[in-house]
Design a protein around this motif. Sequence first.
Motif, PDB file in Angstrom:
ATOM      1  N   UNK A  23       9.018   3.806  33.736  1.00  0.00           N
ATOM      2  CA  UNK A  23       8.015   2.771  33.470  1.00  0.00           C
ATOM      3  C   UNK A  23       7.802   2.606  31.971  1.00  0.00           C
ATOM      4  N   UNK A  24       7.829   3.694  31.216  1.00  0.00           N
ATOM      5  CA  UNK A  24       7.692   3.597  29.758  1.00  0.00           C
ATOM      6  C   UNK A  24       8.900   2.898  29.153  1.00  0.00           C
ATOM      7  N   UNK A  25      10.098   3.230  29.652  1.00  0.00           N
ATOM      8  CA  UNK A  25      11.317   2.578  29.174  1.00  0.00           C
ATOM      9  C   UNK A  25      11.237   1.075  29.426  1.00  0.00           C
ATOM     10  N   UNK A  26      10.908   0.706  30.654  1.00  0.00           N
ATOM     11  CA  UNK A  26      10.824  -0.717  31.012  1.00  0.00           C
ATOM     12  C   UNK A  26       9.793  -1.454  30.179  1.00  0.00           C
ATOM     13  N   UNK A  27       8.622  -0.839  30.017  1.00  0.00           N
ATOM     14  CA  UNK A  27       7.554  -1.512  29.280  1.00  0.00           C
ATOM     15  C   UNK A  27       7.931  -1.729  27.823  1.00  0.00           C
ATOM     16  N   UNK A  28       8.547  -0.722  27.202  1.00  0.00           N
ATOM     17  CA  UNK A  28       8.912  -0.835  25.795  1.00  0.00           C
ATOM     18  C   UNK A  28      10.007  -1.878  25.606  1.00  0.00           C
ATOM     19  N   UNK A  29      11.009  -1.871  26.480  1.00  0.00           N
ATOM     20  CA  UNK A  29      12.088  -2.853  26.384  1.00  0.00           C
ATOM     21  C   UNK A  29      11.569  -4.258  26.662  1.00  0.00           C
ATOM     22  N   UNK A  30      10.656  -4.392  27.642  1.00  0.00           N
ATOM     23  CA  UNK A  30      10.099  -5.712  27.948  1.00  0.00           C
ATOM     24  C   UNK A  30       9.311  -6.262  26.764  1.00  0.00           C
ATOM     25  N   UNK A  31       8.577  -5.388  26.078  1.00  0.00           N
ATOM     26  CA  UNK A  31       7.829  -5.837  24.898  1.00  0.00           C
ATOM     27  C   UNK A  31       8.772  -6.318  23.813  1.00  0.00           C
ATOM     28  N   UNK A  32       9.885  -5.608  23.613  1.00  0.00           N
ATOM     29  CA  UNK A  32      10.873  -6.039  22.619  1.00  0.00           C
ATOM     30  C   UNK A  32      11.478  -7.384  23.016  1.00  0.00           C
ATOM     31  N   UNK A  33      11.816  -7.512  24.300  1.00  0.00           N
ATOM     32  CA  UNK A  33      12.415  -8.770  24.769  1.00  0.00           C
ATOM     33  C   UNK A  33      11.448  -9.926  24.605  1.00  0.00           C
ATOM     34  N   UNK A  34      10.162  -9.669  24.824  1.00  0.00           N
ATOM     35  CA  UNK A  34       9.170 -10.729  24.656  1.00  0.00           C
ATOM     36  C   UNK A  34       9.111 -11.177  23.194  1.00  0.00           C
ATOM     37  N   UNK A  69       3.791  -8.106  31.771  1.00  0.00           N
ATOM     38  CA  UNK A  69       3.246  -6.806  32.166  1.00  0.00           C
ATOM     39  C   UNK A  69       3.751  -5.717  31.230  1.00  0.00           C
ATOM     40  N   UNK A  70       5.048  -5.768  30.916  1.00  0.00           N
ATOM     41  CA  UNK A  70       5.636  -4.730  30.073  1.00  0.00           C
ATOM     42  C   UNK A  70       5.048  -4.688  28.683  1.00  0.00           C
ATOM     43  N   UNK A  71       4.809  -5.854  28.092  1.00  0.00           N
ATOM     44  CA  UNK A  71       4.291  -5.853  26.727  1.00  0.00           C
ATOM     45  C   UNK A  71       2.857  -5.343  26.693  1.00  0.00           C
ATOM     46  N   UNK A  72       2.050  -5.678  27.712  1.00  0.00           N
ATOM     47  CA  UNK A  72       0.683  -5.151  27.776  1.00  0.00           C
ATOM     48  C   UNK A  72       0.723  -3.630  27.945  1.00  0.00           C
ATOM     49  N   UNK A  73       1.617  -3.164  28.820  1.00  0.00           N
ATOM     50  CA  UNK A  73       1.724  -1.718  29.054  1.00  0.00           C
ATOM     51  C   UNK A  73       2.100  -0.988  27.781  1.00  0.00           C
ATOM     52  N   UNK A  74       3.071  -1.525  27.035  1.00  0.00           N
ATOM     53  CA  UNK A  74       3.505  -0.878  25.793  1.00  0.00           C
ATOM     54  C   UNK A  74       2.386  -0.870  24.762  1.00  0.00           C
ATOM     55  N   UNK A  75       1.637  -1.966  24.686  1.00  0.00           N
ATOM     56  CA  UNK A  75       0.574  -2.066  23.688  1.00  0.00           C
ATOM     57  C   UNK A  75      -0.562  -1.093  23.986  1.00  0.00           C
ATOM     58  N   UNK A  76      -0.858  -0.890  25.280  1.00  0.00           N
ATOM     59  CA  UNK A  76      -1.993  -0.049  25.658  1.00  0.00           C
ATOM     60  C   UNK A  76      -1.614   1.393  25.944  1.00  0.00           C
ATOM     61  N   UNK A  77      -0.312   1.681  26.014  1.00  0.00           N
ATOM     62  CA  UNK A  77       0.110   3.039  26.346  1.00  0.00           C
ATOM     63  C   UNK A  77      -0.111   3.391  27.803  1.00  0.00           C
TER      64      UNK A  77
END
Length: 336
Positions: free
Chosen positions: A163-174, A286-294
């Motif tokens: 989930x951390x991998x997905x969230x961080x990659x999704x934030x980068x893709x965004x 969802x991923x970018x919010x997750x990465x931003x909030x930890x």
Amino acid sequence: MAGVLRIHFSDRDFRYVQLAGSADPIWEAILGLHVLTTPPSRLPARLRPWRRRAAERQRDSERQRGSELRAACRLLGDLAPPDAPYFPDFLTPVESEDGISAGLRTLRATSGARLARELREAARHRALPGWTRRLASGDRELLDRVADALLHFHAQLIAPGWSEVEATVAADAEGRARAMEGGLVAVLERLGPFAWRDPVLTAPYPVDLDLRLRGRGLRLIPSFFCHTMPIAVADPDLPPVVVYPVSPPAQEPRAAPRAGAGDALGALLGTGRARVLDALTAASTTGSVAARLGMSASTVSGHLKVLRGAGLVHSERAGPHVRHRLTGRGRHLLGR
């Protein structure tokens, strides 16, 4: 000696550049192994917590189930050590973009000719262990063991933190998607650790390598575990693929909250949901919010479902992603 990766574009290539929006499970497994076997002092700070947790899981696995995970790490490390300027391309099939099962099916079907060719190339750069001669001769049982080792490593050490991998990659893709509003050149100009000098994209690399796209385009894959420099598929006859390190999540400027507003909102919604609602300063995945909030992506998704049901958030699909934004009611509740 350090070299330079040079990616040569033609006018036709710009039409066929793909920006992957999600993590590739096999690339992340190979690069996760590299992180696990690299001293923490040589890793960026963002990867050290994962390495510590993975090392603890590895020790726990060895106590409970013996040396199976250690054997998988050793076998994969023989083929793709972290300091190698080249490792065989058959280990990272392009089909893994459709999931680890699809990628491993392709890996198990690798032809004997390709195994021989790529292991011969690997032997040009470093001494290979004796068992690889059997693999180079087309030993299918040994090839299955390689695929099984990748699957086992992924299941034991990569999947628990996926989930951390997905969230961080999704934030980068965004972030790349936002940059795309200025055109592809705007993306390439901001793509660290690359430098764009029309028509060539360059980056530090273990060796000098010229990747000539020849009208085939390029697939760019952001990676959680990749660090320092990108990695390119070496065979010039394969579809061009370059994996690059994700950028750190951007911290958006925040307006000063009204006195007591945060506490009141937390009391009304719960702290987690209040933080998710407050994070939607702009339409976000969802991923970018997750990465931003930890938070984990699954936790954020659960909060968004509740907020959406309350009419505070609106969600809509945009290509491969779902983007969330505040409704008028949500903005009013936040005082925006």
